[in-house]
Design an enzyme around this catalytic site. Structure first.
Site, short mmCIF file in Angstrom:
data_model
loop_
_atom_site.label_atom_id
_atom_site.label_comp_id
_atom_site.label_asym_id
_atom_site.label_seq_id
_atom_site.Cartn_x
_atom_site.Cartn_y
_atom_site.Cartn_z
N LYS A 73 49.26 99.82 6.93
CA LYS A 73 48.97 99.66 8.32
C LYS A 73 47.54 99.81 8.51
O LYS A 73 46.84 99.85 9.56
CB LYS A 73 49.82 100.45 9.29
CG LYS A 73 51.22 100.41 8.98
CD LYS A 73 51.99 99.28 8.50
CE LYS A 73 51.98 98.14 9.29
NZ LYS A 73 52.75 96.77 8.75
N GLY A 75 45.18 97.61 7.21
CA GLY A 75 44.39 96.45 7.25
C GLY A 75 44.84 95.78 5.97
O GLY A 75 43.76 95.01 5.47
N THR A 76 45.93 95.71 5.50
CA THR A 76 46.23 95.09 4.17
C THR A 76 46.06 93.59 4.34
O THR A 76 45.57 92.92 3.42
CB THR A 76 47.86 95.47 3.80
OG1 THR A 76 47.86 97.10 3.82
CG2 THR A 76 48.07 95.24 2.42
N TRP A 78 44.78 91.90 6.47
CA TRP A 78 43.28 91.31 6.63
C TRP A 78 42.31 91.63 5.34
O TRP A 78 41.84 90.52 5.00
CB TRP A 78 42.66 92.13 7.63
CG TRP A 78 41.55 91.58 8.29
CD1 TRP A 78 40.95 90.62 8.26
CD2 TRP A 78 40.76 92.56 9.24
NE1 TRP A 78 39.71 90.40 9.01
CE2 TRP A 78 39.55 91.63 9.60
CE3 TRP A 78 40.51 93.90 9.87
CZ2 TRP A 78 38.44 91.96 10.43
CZ3 TRP A 78 39.53 94.31 10.55
CH2 TRP A 78 38.54 93.58 10.73
N HIS A 134 49.73 99.96 -2.51
CA HIS A 134 49.77 100.89 -1.69
C HIS A 134 49.69 102.24 -2.29
O HIS A 134 49.93 103.37 -1.75
CB HIS A 134 51.00 100.77 -0.75
CG HIS A 134 51.06 99.75 0.27
ND1 HIS A 134 49.90 99.46 0.97
CD2 HIS A 134 51.93 98.85 0.80
CE1 HIS A 134 50.25 98.52 1.85
NE2 HIS A 134 51.41 98.13 1.78
N SER A 166 50.71 101.96 14.42
CA SER A 166 51.06 100.72 13.86
C SER A 166 52.05 100.81 13.11
O SER A 166 53.05 99.87 13.01
CB SER A 166 49.85 100.15 12.99
OG SER A 166 50.08 99.00 12.46
N ARG A 294 50.25 92.78 15.30
CA ARG A 294 50.80 93.19 16.75
C ARG A 294 49.50 93.14 17.53
O ARG A 294 49.56 91.89 18.24
CB ARG A 294 51.09 94.54 16.43
CG ARG A 294 51.99 94.96 17.59
CD ARG A 294 52.20 96.55 17.15
NE ARG A 294 51.10 97.55 17.10
CZ ARG A 294 50.67 98.24 18.07
NH1 ARG A 294 51.15 98.03 19.31
NH2 ARG A 294 49.46 98.95 17.85
N LYS A 295 48.58 93.89 17.73
CA LYS A 295 47.64 93.89 18.49
C LYS A 295 46.40 93.71 17.84
O LYS A 295 45.35 93.19 18.29
CB LYS A 295 47.48 95.16 19.45
CG LYS A 295 48.38 95.37 20.38
CD LYS A 295 48.20 96.22 21.31
CE LYS A 295 49.00 96.29 22.51
NZ LYS A 295 48.62 97.28 23.50
N GLY A 296 46.21 94.34 16.60
CA GLY A 296 44.91 94.22 15.91
C GLY A 296 43.67 94.78 16.67
O GLY A 296 42.46 94.23 16.70
P1 PAP Z 1 50.96 96.26 5.59
O1 PAP Z 1 50.13 97.50 4.95
O2 PAP Z 1 52.22 96.47 5.70
O3 PAP Z 1 50.59 94.92 4.89
P2 PAP Z 1 48.71 95.76 7.58
O4 PAP Z 1 48.37 94.57 7.36
O5 PAP Z 1 47.92 97.14 6.95
O6 PAP Z 1 50.10 96.13 7.12
O7 PAP Z 1 48.58 96.38 9.00
C1 PAP Z 1 49.04 95.66 10.16
C2 PAP Z 1 48.03 95.93 11.19
O8 PAP Z 1 46.93 95.22 11.08
C3 PAP Z 1 48.53 95.60 12.50
O9 PAP Z 1 47.85 96.63 13.44
P3 PAP Z 1 48.43 97.04 14.76
O10 PAP Z 1 49.86 97.34 14.60
O11 PAP Z 1 47.43 98.03 15.39
O12 PAP Z 1 48.07 95.82 15.65
C4 PAP Z 1 48.12 94.06 12.75
O13 PAP Z 1 47.94 93.79 14.03
C5 PAP Z 1 46.75 94.39 12.09
N1 PAP Z 1 46.08 93.20 11.55
C6 PAP Z 1 46.74 92.18 10.96
N2 PAP Z 1 46.15 91.05 10.57
C7 PAP Z 1 44.64 91.33 11.08
C8 PAP Z 1 43.45 90.76 10.91
N3 PAP Z 1 43.26 89.69 10.53
N4 PAP Z 1 42.53 91.24 11.69
C9 PAP Z 1 42.59 92.69 12.23
N5 PAP Z 1 43.79 93.37 12.42
C10 PAP Z 1 44.79 92.68 11.64
#
Ligand code: PAP
Length: 335
Positions: A73, A75-76, A78, A134, A166, A294-296
């Site tokens: 959570k 930024g994986t 991204w 992870h 998150s 979700r919200k990013g």
């Molecule tokens: P993971 O480790 O399970 O793969 P991961 O992608 O790290 O998950 O975390 C998801 C978070 O990154 C979410 O944050 P939030 O719950 O606070 O909204 C998700 O919205 C955010 N996220 C996914 N893609 C992007 C992106 N391209 N840019 C910025 N934030 C992102």
């Protein structure tokens, strides 16, 4: 693909591992499944602990290996998108017709190495191997994690309060899929604060990579979600340089950096059909593509944590990070 010999060896290994793992301490699995086990200081699902052991027994590191490592959570999704776009830009230079527009970033890279190694012979993969993970750095073999290692790690972390919020949302989505009642914010916070979270303790995970990045900056690139949000182009350039794929003058003039930033932005990816459709399963994690968006935003924790909760978390963070030089802007604030 897996060779039968590799699978035989693993089957024997796994029997022994099962017995050993059964004796380790157990802790709450927020996703509602089998309890996590505490393996070498970190809370992992049993399958991932087995994966760690198989990495130690079977993975032969190559100088070209790149591990994209994250605490969940942070930024994986991204980081995967950015790395894919950077590494493959010579073959995928048409940004109007790019794989990231039709595939979720998790589906364009290998699954987590600690899960993947359980079923596939990773030695058959061509170089360079780009492996998401992870795992805490200390769970990797010394041959990969030591300063003298030829392998490179890219790590992205995020402030603990947003990471926690998150993760809490994500785990409750998984619980809903399994028809398990939701986990309360209070219970989740209690567990997170004690270090019992998926791949946690969060603070130990982050500190392991932070310290390594100070000792060997050529091996470990340490990024922060908040920095990427603020100045994405700066960090996309840094990432490309670290991967030995710096942008040429011509690419700079063509605005490739900005094109990659826009392609991989939350706004773009989260609005694509592939990432909105709840019926598409991600092979790696068995969850819906939309669950990764979700919200990013930076600072969404303020919509969930009371001042007392935020304060308690800040105190743990200050204690854990004291004297390490690592800190996160405390924006937003309760006044
Ligand atoms: P993971 O480790 O399970 O793969 P991961 O992608 O790290 O998950 O975390 C998801 C978070 O990154 C979410 O944050 P939030 O719950 O606070 O909204 C998700 O919205 C955010 N996220 C996914 N893609 C992007 C992106 N391209 N840019 C910025 N934030 C992102």
């Amino acid at each position: 693909m897996a060779t039968s010999k590799a699978v035989d060896v693993r089957a024997k290994d796994i029997e022994k591992l099962e017995e050993m793992l059964a004796r380790l301490p157990k802790g709450k699995n927020w996703a509602g499944g089998e309890e996590l086990i505490q393996y070498q200081g970190f809370w992992l699902p049993k399958e991932m602990a087995k994966g760690v052991m198989l990495i130690h027994g079977h993975l032969k590191p190559r100088p070209t290996d790149v591990i994209l490592s994250t605490y969940p959570k942070c930024g994986t999704t991204w980081l995967k998108a950015l790395a894919f776009a950077i590494i493959n830009r010579s073959s995928h230079h048409d940004f109007q017709n790019h794989p990231l527009l039709t595939s979720n970033p998790h589906d364009l890279l290998l699954p987590l190495i600690e899960r993947y190694i359980n079923s596939v012979d990773i030695e058959t993969l061509p170089s360079p191997r780009v492996c998401p993970s992870h795992l805490a750095l200390s769970l990797f073999p010394n041959s990969m994690a030591a300063a003298s290692s030829p392998c490179r790690f890219v790590y992205i972390c995020r402030n603990p309060k947003d990471t926690f919020v998150s993760m809490w949302h994500f785990m409750n989505k998984l619980r809903r899929l399994k028809q398990v009642p939701p986990l309360s914010l209070e219970d989740a916070l209690d567990s997170f604060s004690k270090g019992v979270s998926f791949c946690g303790p969060y603070w130990d995970h982050v500190l392991g990579y932070w310290k390594a990045s100070l000792e060997s900056p050529n091996n470990v690139l340490f990024l922060k979600y908040e920095d990427l949000k603020r100045e994405p182009s700066v960090y996309v350039r840094k990432l490309a340089e670290f991967l030995d794929l710096p942008f040429s003058e011509e690419e700079e003039n063509e605005g490739i950096v900005e094109k990659i930033v826009n392609l991989c932005s939350f706004e773009n990816l989260s609005n694509l059909y592939v990432n909105k459709n709840n019926n598409i399963n991600i092979k790696a994690a068995g969850v819906n593509t939309s669950h990764f968006f979700r919200k990013g935003q930076v600072g969404d924790w303020i919509n969930h944590l009371s001042p007392e909760m935020a304060n308690a978390m800040d105190q743990i963070t200050q204690e854990k990070f004291r004297g390490t030089g690592l800190n996160f802007d405390s924006f937003p604030h309760y006044s």
